[in-house]
Design an enzyme around this catalytic site. Structure first.
Site, PDB file in Angstrom:
ATOM      1  N   LEU A  95       0.845  -1.203   0.000  1.00 58.84           N
ATOM      2  CA  LEU A  95       0.000   0.000   0.000  1.00 58.84           C
ATOM      3  C   LEU A  95       0.878   1.250   0.000  1.00 58.84           C
ATOM      4  O   LEU A  95       1.672   1.459   0.911  1.00 58.84           O
ATOM      5  CB  LEU A  95      -0.909   0.010   1.232  1.00 58.84           C
ATOM      6  CG  LEU A  95      -1.746  -1.249   1.456  1.00 58.84           C
ATOM      7  CD1 LEU A  95      -2.770  -1.007   2.561  1.00 58.84           C
ATOM      8  CD2 LEU A  95      -2.433  -1.707   0.180  1.00 58.84           C
ATOM      9  N   ARG A 107       2.424  13.893   7.553  1.00 55.66           N
ATOM     10  CA  ARG A 107       3.313  14.162   8.692  1.00 55.66           C
ATOM     11  C   ARG A 107       4.778  14.363   8.276  1.00 55.66           C
ATOM     12  O   ARG A 107       5.596  14.821   9.056  1.00 55.66           O
ATOM     13  CB  ARG A 107       3.194  13.021   9.722  1.00 55.66           C
ATOM     14  CG  ARG A 107       1.923  13.096  10.546  1.00 55.66           C
ATOM     15  CD  ARG A 107       1.691  11.841  11.368  1.00 55.66           C
ATOM     16  NE  ARG A 107       1.137  10.749  10.556  1.00 55.66           N
ATOM     17  CZ  ARG A 107       0.876   9.527  11.010  1.00 55.66           C
ATOM     18  NH1 ARG A 107       1.126   9.224  12.274  1.00 55.66           N
ATOM     19  NH2 ARG A 107       0.368   8.603  10.221  1.00 55.66           N
ATOM     20  N   TYR A 143      42.409  22.214 -14.388  1.00 57.09           N
ATOM     21  CA  TYR A 143      41.101  21.825 -14.915  1.00 57.09           C
ATOM     22  C   TYR A 143      41.314  21.117 -16.240  1.00 57.09           C
ATOM     23  O   TYR A 143      41.867  21.700 -17.188  1.00 57.09           O
ATOM     24  CB  TYR A 143      40.183  23.041 -15.137  1.00 57.09           C
ATOM     25  CG  TYR A 143      38.945  22.626 -15.888  1.00 57.09           C
ATOM     26  CD1 TYR A 143      38.051  21.710 -15.317  1.00 57.09           C
ATOM     27  CD2 TYR A 143      38.685  23.071 -17.178  1.00 57.09           C
ATOM     28  CE1 TYR A 143      36.931  21.267 -16.014  1.00 57.09           C
ATOM     29  CE2 TYR A 143      37.562  22.628 -17.883  1.00 57.09           C
ATOM     30  CZ  TYR A 143      36.695  21.722 -17.294  1.00 57.09           C
ATOM     31  OH  TYR A 143      35.611  21.274 -17.984  1.00 57.09           O
TER      32      TYR A 143
END
Ligand code: UD1
Ligand code: CA
Length: 466
Positions: free
Chosen positions: A9, A16, A367
């Protein structure tokens, strides 16, 4: 053997949780809550699993399809009218005419073990229903187990309990094995005569008690806890973490501090590896024998080969670190980085979509993006691959043995040939042939005695301005 189907289910919103995301899609150890439930159902031997969906239906279906394929079917509960109504949707939409046994579990119970489901299914025998029960020091919020003369006669939801029933500390964790024909009939008899005006699945237990018995199987709440709010989500996360880390440790993985090591359930770690504290291995990482993942590394879908060493605070995604390669500290490997055997990407570097060949080095503050580096290449400190012109990405190729001097910019698309040199501080915009030296910086000029003349001039102008 009669067929066995799992019903999970998962249609509720889970208010909540106070979240836009449906409760059952909150994740623990890399899997959604509902995927944990469905996984347990299938592992327990269900021939298939019917998941009842409602809130966030498309997302929930997509999440489960991606993981379980055709082993899951879906039933749609458009309006959440209670757990009994949800099961009715499953029976009507996906199990018409089915005559075997089903077991039902909730999509918010990620800790349930397949062995418990098995035990429950086996205990039912010829009775219409079996259920797990457990005692809790603080039973608040759970349905209470009602007994008469020792036998289970029903379940009362917290909100429907009389004061003396609230004191019952035996609760319903929400796991049931049920004969399908009995369940179908019981579904028709459910009413909304309760505090929430819903159809309660729990009312089926009293019907079973009258129709041949509700068999109870003792369970351990440590494994059956549901998730209703974020606090419980974190508690369940802790239990799963402990399970995963214990299993890894017993298979020979050196987890230095299991309390702060976070390994997703689908990660594979081979024996004789070391995982230091505060490491996160997410998604589908693979760590092969002899590898060391040092403090604070965060890896997502990364393969780390045998004997590789990730130094502290390496962050990497969708990448591969080859055998005996070294990375870090403080380095970022972005997607599609591939380091071949013995390659090194040192401290404070960033890579992206780049292959670093065998024994090649990118050691400091560089880089490298959209790069193809051959074998034995050396990329000096502070080198930048200028791969983007604002519109397109371009590739830099460094052939075997190429040497890039420090503080160079390599403006792609460009190729530096075999064994070629790029002098420090160069901006390379054109291909460099094999074995050539490229130098694009301005020539150095030395003016003899010029320094003291300059100083005298500066001192004079400072004096006259004060
Ligand atoms: C339920 C049980 C309670 C048990 C507790 C254990 C009922 C009536 N009560 O209460 O006895 O102690 O679980 O955790 O069954 N869902 C749907 N459709 C609906 C309503 C719920 O799919 O219309 C799904 C939710 O998504 C969730 C699960 O069913 O995954 C349980 O629902 P929830 O509202 O959390 O039930 P509890 O109030 O916790
Ligand atoms: Ca619940």
């Amino acid at each position: 053997m009669s067929q066995l189907v799992g019903i999970v289910l998962a249609a509720g919103q889970g208010t909540r949780m106070k979240s836009q995301t449906p409760k059952v899609l909150h994740r623990l150890a890399g899997r959604s809550l509902v995927a944990w439930s469905v996984g347990a159902a299938l592992e327990a031997g269900a021939d298939r699993c019917v998941v009842v969906v409602g809130h966030g239906r498309e997302q929930v279906e997509a999440d489960l399809r991606a993981r379980f394929g055709d082993r899951v079917d879906f039933a749609h509960q458009a309006e959440q009218r209670g757990t009994g109504h949800a099961v009715r949707c499953a029976m009507e939409q996906a199990l018409e005419g089915f005559s075997g046994a089903v077991f039902v579990l909730y999509g918010d119970c990620p800790l349930v073990l397949p062995s418990t489901i098995r035990r429950l299914v086996d205990a039912r025998g010829r009775a219409p229903l079996s259920l797990v029960t457990a005692t809790l020091a603080d039973p608040t919020g759970y349905g209470r187990i009602l007994r008469e003369g020792g036998a289970v006669v029903g379940i009362r939801e917290q909100r429907d309990c009389a004061p003396r029933e609230l004191a019952i500390d035996e609760v319903n964790p929400g796991l049931y094995a049920i004969d399908a024909a009995f369940l179908r009939e019981a579904m028709g008899a459910l009413t909304t005569d309760n505090a929430q005006g819903e159809l309660y699945l729990t009312d089926v237990v009293a019907m079973a008690a009258k129709a041949g018995g509700a068999i109870d199987v003792p369970g351990d709440m440590g494994e059956l806890r549901g998730v209703n709010d974020r606090r419980e989500l974190a508690l369940c996360g802790e239990v799963l973490r402990r399970r995963i880390n214990d299993a890894l440790a017993s298979s020979g993985v050196g987890i230095v501090d299991p309390a702060c090591t976070y390994v997703d359930a689908d990660v594979v770690v081979e024996p004789d590896t070391t995982i230091a504290p505060n490491v996160h291995l997410r998604g589908r990482c693979v760590v092969r024998s002899g590898a060391i993942i040092d403090v604070g590394c965060v890896l997502q879908d990364v393969e780390v080969d045998a004997g590789a060493h990730l130094l502290p605070y390496t962050v990497a995604a969708d990448s591969r670190v080859g055998p005996s390669a070294h990375v870090g500290p403080f380095t970022h490997l972005r997607p599609a980085t591939v380091l071949h055997e013995g390659a090194k990407v040192g401290n404070f570097c960033e890579t992206k979509k780049t292959i670093v060949g065998k024994d090649s080095k990118v050691n400091h503050l560089s880089y490298v993006g959209d790069g193809v580096l051959g074998e034995g290449v050396n990329v000096g400190a502070g080198t930048i691959f200028c791969n983007y012109d604002g519109f397109q990405k371009h590739t830099t190729v460094l052939d075997d043995g190429a040497f890039i001097g420090s503080d160079s910019q390599i403006v792609a698309p460009v190729r530096v040939g075999k064994g070629a040199y790029v002098a420090s501080g160069s901006t390379v915009t054109r291909d460099v042939p094999d074995d050539a030296l490229a130098m694009s910086r301005t020539k150095q000029v030395n003016k003899e005695g010029y320094a003291s003349r300059l100083k005298a001039r500066f001192a004079f102008s400072k004096k006259s301005s004060t």
